[in-house]
Design a protein around this motif. Structure first.
Motif, PDB file in Angstrom:
ATOM      1  N   PHE A  78     -49.865 -19.175 -58.052  1.00  0.00           N
ATOM      2  CA  PHE A  78     -49.514 -17.845 -58.544  1.00  0.00           C
ATOM      3  C   PHE A  78     -50.625 -17.343 -59.467  1.00  0.00           C
ATOM      4  CE2 PHE A  78     -45.431 -19.348 -57.233  1.00  0.00           C
ATOM      5  CZ  PHE A  78     -44.608 -18.240 -57.052  1.00  0.00           C
ATOM      6  N   VAL A  79     -51.205 -16.176 -59.118  1.00  0.00           N
ATOM      7  CA  VAL A  79     -52.190 -15.545 -60.009  1.00  0.00           C
ATOM      8  C   VAL A  79     -51.876 -14.053 -60.061  1.00  0.00           C
ATOM      9  CG1 VAL A  79     -54.599 -15.660 -60.749  1.00  0.00           C
ATOM     10  CG2 VAL A  79     -53.821 -17.149 -58.914  1.00  0.00           C
ATOM     11  N   VAL A  80     -50.601 -13.744 -60.292  1.00  0.00           N
ATOM     12  CA  VAL A  80     -50.167 -12.358 -60.423  1.00  0.00           C
ATOM     13  C   VAL A  80     -49.961 -12.058 -61.901  1.00  0.00           C
ATOM     14  CG1 VAL A  80     -49.095 -12.328 -58.139  1.00  0.00           C
ATOM     15  CG2 VAL A  80     -47.722 -12.994 -60.120  1.00  0.00           C
ATOM     16  N   PRO A  81     -49.941 -10.773 -62.296  1.00  0.00           N
ATOM     17  CA  PRO A  81     -49.705 -10.450 -63.705  1.00  0.00           C
ATOM     18  C   PRO A  81     -48.392 -11.037 -64.211  1.00  0.00           C
ATOM     19  CG  PRO A  81     -50.477  -8.516 -62.508  1.00  0.00           C
ATOM     20  CD  PRO A  81     -50.203  -9.572 -61.483  1.00  0.00           C
ATOM     21  N   THR A  82     -48.346 -11.297 -65.496  1.00  0.00           N
ATOM     22  CA  THR A  82     -47.168 -11.901 -66.113  1.00  0.00           C
ATOM     23  C   THR A  82     -45.882 -11.151 -65.765  1.00  0.00           C
ATOM     24  OG1 THR A  82     -48.461 -12.803 -67.936  1.00  0.00           O
ATOM     25  CG2 THR A  82     -46.111 -12.468 -68.339  1.00  0.00           C
ATOM     26  N   LEU A 112     -46.715 -14.372 -71.794  1.00  0.00           N
ATOM     27  CA  LEU A 112     -45.322 -14.721 -72.060  1.00  0.00           C
ATOM     28  C   LEU A 112     -44.455 -13.604 -71.496  1.00  0.00           C
ATOM     29  CD1 LEU A 112     -45.597 -15.798 -75.819  1.00  0.00           C
ATOM     30  CD2 LEU A 112     -45.301 -17.327 -73.863  1.00  0.00           C
ATOM     31  N   GLU A 113     -43.324 -13.966 -70.930  1.00  0.00           N
ATOM     32  CA  GLU A 113     -42.448 -12.945 -70.375  1.00  0.00           C
ATOM     33  C   GLU A 113     -41.839 -12.112 -71.497  1.00  0.00           C
ATOM     34  OE1 GLU A 113     -39.379 -12.828 -66.722  1.00  0.00           O
ATOM     35  OE2 GLU A 113     -38.736 -14.124 -68.370  1.00  0.00           O
ATOM     36  N   LEU A 114     -41.894 -10.793 -71.339  1.00  0.00           N
ATOM     37  CA  LEU A 114     -41.282  -9.915 -72.327  1.00  0.00           C
ATOM     38  C   LEU A 114     -39.772 -10.123 -72.350  1.00  0.00           C
ATOM     39  CD1 LEU A 114     -43.222  -6.537 -71.886  1.00  0.00           C
ATOM     40  CD2 LEU A 114     -43.217  -8.027 -73.889  1.00  0.00           C
ATOM     41  N   ASN A 115     -39.195  -9.879 -73.493  1.00  0.00           N
ATOM     42  CA  ASN A 115     -37.749  -9.980 -73.743  1.00  0.00           C
ATOM     43  C   ASN A 115     -37.265 -11.425 -73.815  1.00  0.00           C
ATOM     44  OD1 ASN A 115     -37.498  -7.130 -73.740  1.00  0.00           O
ATOM     45  ND2 ASN A 115     -37.397  -7.136 -71.498  1.00  0.00           N
ATOM     46  N   HIS A 117     -39.332 -14.094 -73.755  1.00  0.00           N
ATOM     47  CA  HIS A 117     -40.400 -14.835 -74.435  1.00  0.00           C
ATOM     48  C   HIS A 117     -40.682 -16.182 -73.778  1.00  0.00           C
ATOM     49  CE1 HIS A 117     -38.391 -12.555 -77.949  1.00  0.00           C
ATOM     50  NE2 HIS A 117     -39.290 -11.773 -77.387  1.00  0.00           N
ATOM     51  N   LYS A 118     -40.269 -16.337 -72.533  1.00  0.00           N
ATOM     52  CA  LYS A 118     -40.444 -17.614 -71.852  1.00  0.00           C
ATOM     53  C   LYS A 118     -41.863 -17.794 -71.349  1.00  0.00           C
ATOM     54  CE  LYS A 118     -35.630 -18.310 -70.577  1.00  0.00           C
ATOM     55  NZ  LYS A 118     -34.619 -18.356 -69.505  1.00  0.00           N
ATOM     56  N   ARG A 119     -42.287 -19.073 -71.330  1.00  0.00           N
ATOM     57  CA  ARG A 119     -43.562 -19.410 -70.724  1.00  0.00           C
ATOM     58  C   ARG A 119     -43.430 -19.288 -69.206  1.00  0.00           C
ATOM     59  NH1 ARG A 119     -43.853 -24.322 -71.031  1.00  0.00           N
ATOM     60  NH2 ARG A 119     -41.940 -24.805 -72.178  1.00  0.00           N
ATOM     61  N   LEU A 120     -44.563 -19.093 -68.533  1.00  0.00           N
ATOM     62  CA  LEU A 120     -44.510 -18.778 -67.109  1.00  0.00           C
ATOM     63  C   LEU A 120     -44.050 -19.958 -66.267  1.00  0.00           C
ATOM     64  CD1 LEU A 120     -47.618 -16.459 -66.813  1.00  0.00           C
ATOM     65  CD2 LEU A 120     -45.255 -15.928 -67.432  1.00  0.00           C
ATOM     66  N   THR A 291     -48.740  -9.559 -77.207  1.00  0.00           N
ATOM     67  CA  THR A 291     -48.617  -9.305 -78.641  1.00  0.00           C
ATOM     68  C   THR A 291     -47.165  -9.054 -79.014  1.00  0.00           C
ATOM     69  OG1 THR A 291     -50.861  -8.391 -78.781  1.00  0.00           O
ATOM     70  CG2 THR A 291     -49.318  -7.799 -80.535  1.00  0.00           C
ATOM     71  N   LYS A 292     -46.486  -8.255 -78.213  1.00  0.00           N
ATOM     72  CA  LYS A 292     -45.071  -7.956 -78.486  1.00  0.00           C
ATOM     73  C   LYS A 292     -44.223  -9.218 -78.370  1.00  0.00           C
ATOM     74  CE  LYS A 292     -41.486  -4.566 -77.309  1.00  0.00           C
ATOM     75  NZ  LYS A 292     -40.326  -5.450 -77.135  1.00  0.00           N
ATOM     76  N   ALA A 293     -44.439  -9.978 -77.298  1.00  0.00           N
ATOM     77  CA  ALA A 293     -43.655 -11.202 -77.098  1.00  0.00           C
ATOM     78  C   ALA A 293     -43.905 -12.204 -78.220  1.00  0.00           C
ATOM     79  CB  ALA A 293     -43.996 -11.816 -75.743  1.00  0.00           C
TER      80      ALA A 293
END
Length: 338
Positions: A78-82, A112-115, A117-120, A291-293
């Motif tokens: 997987f090399v797609v945007p977060t 990091l996934e928004l909302n 905050h999980k690692r990919l 930054t937000k996450a």
């Protein structure tokens, strides 16, 4: 031994990694949801929007059909945007559950996934159940697609809780210009990858504002302290942050014109609006959502991250970038090691 590999995401990093795997003798299927990009890759062997003046291997095949791309593969990269990881993983799950194939899952995305905050790797493990895959491996470290395309020397890390899977990925990618080390600290490797993009935004902003090398070195050093503080609180091994996926990735991302995050920060420092920077970049700037996450995660964990907080205020609260720097400098004095 040649392997059948699917690479999902034909941006600069995904397409160059696919080309490297093809050059290593593997049967590589590069997937994109953009038919025009797939046609360009297959017919002209170029990907001009992402990597200028580079010819891809003629044996590298691009696909828009995900089922065809995943057919019988030993590994999926997987090399797609977060922001797209979960959606694409759900599509992959649907394909895999219609077969008896259980590939190794690799990702080379950084965020990091928004909302949540999980690692990919957590997102991938959630969406692709264990009965449809083998281990999950994280591929990360100081690397620019433009330099790997030129076969410049690059060293990165393959991290997994499954050492055999990490070694499989190591052998898959290694050649005379691309060297892989294994690591079992998935938390540290992924957090280093995501959080260094925030510091790179700051480093670019300092350059755009006209600050010199002393300021940039200070930012990177104290930025690494923040990254380590949050990482260790979340279970990472401290030594990971002085390795390739920690300080190594921070150096290359916070100092290079190849870095989108550095370029975005530089433009912000020169007075451009955030909207203008995003609109003109033409590619995802992972440091902005990261930054937000990270800010929200640090607040939840009670971890002090003043540089991240300052960059968050600039990006999300419209703080004046020229004012946040003296505010950082005038904070109460503290011990360096804490």
């Amino acid at each position: 031994m040649a392997e059948k590999i699917a690479v999902l995401g034909a941006g600069s990093w995904g397409s160059v990694l696919a080309n490297l795997l093809d050059e290593n003798g593997n049967d590589v299927r590069l997937w994109s949801n953009n038919p025009d990009q797939v046609a360009e890759l297959n017919e002209k062997h170029t990907n001009e929007h992402y990597v200028h003046d580079f010819k891809y291997s003629e044996s590298l095949k691009a696909y828009t059909d995900l089922t065809a791309a995943l057919d019988g593969v030993a590994a999926i990269l997987f090399v797609v945007p977060t922001g797209a990881i979960r959606i694409v993983a759900q599509q992959v799950k649907a394909v895999l559950q219609s077969t008896d194939n259980q590939p190794i899952i690799i990702h080379a995305s950084k965020g990091l996934e928004l909302n949540t905050h999980k690692r990919l790797s957590e997102v991938l493990s959630e969406e692709i159940p264990a009965d449809s895959r083998q281990a999950v491996v994280v591929l990360s470290g100081p690397s620019h697609a433009e330099e790997v395309a030129k076969r410049d020397i690059t060293l990165i890390t393959a991290a997994s809780a499954d050492n055999a899977a990490a070694k499989f990925v190591q052998q898959l990618f290694m050649n005379d210009y691309f060297r892989i080390y294994t690591n079992n600290d998935v938390i540290g490797v992924e957090l280093g990858a995501a959080l260094k993009n925030i510091i790179a935004l700051g480093a670019g902003a300092l350059h755009g504002l006209g600050y010199g090398d002393d300021a940039k070195a200070a930012l990177m050093t104290r930025g690494l302290a923040e990254i380590s503080r949050l990482g260790v609180a979340l279970g990472a091994q401290p030594l990971t942050f002085i390795g390739l996926s920690g300080v190594g990735d921070l150096i290359v991302t916070a100092t290079s014109v190849h870095s989108r995050n550095w370029r975005a920060g530089n433009e912000l420092g020169q007075g451009q609006s955030l909207k203008s920077v995003i609109d003109t970049m033409g590619m995802v700037i992972e440091g902005i959502p990261s930054t937000k996450a990270a800010y929200e995660l640090a607040q939840q964990q009670g971890i002090e991250m003043p540089i991240t907080e300052a960059i968050y205020d600039v990006l999300y609260n419209e703080a004046d970038i020229k004012k946040v720097i003296p505010q950082l400098m005038q904070r109460e004095g503290k011990p360096e090691i804490q």
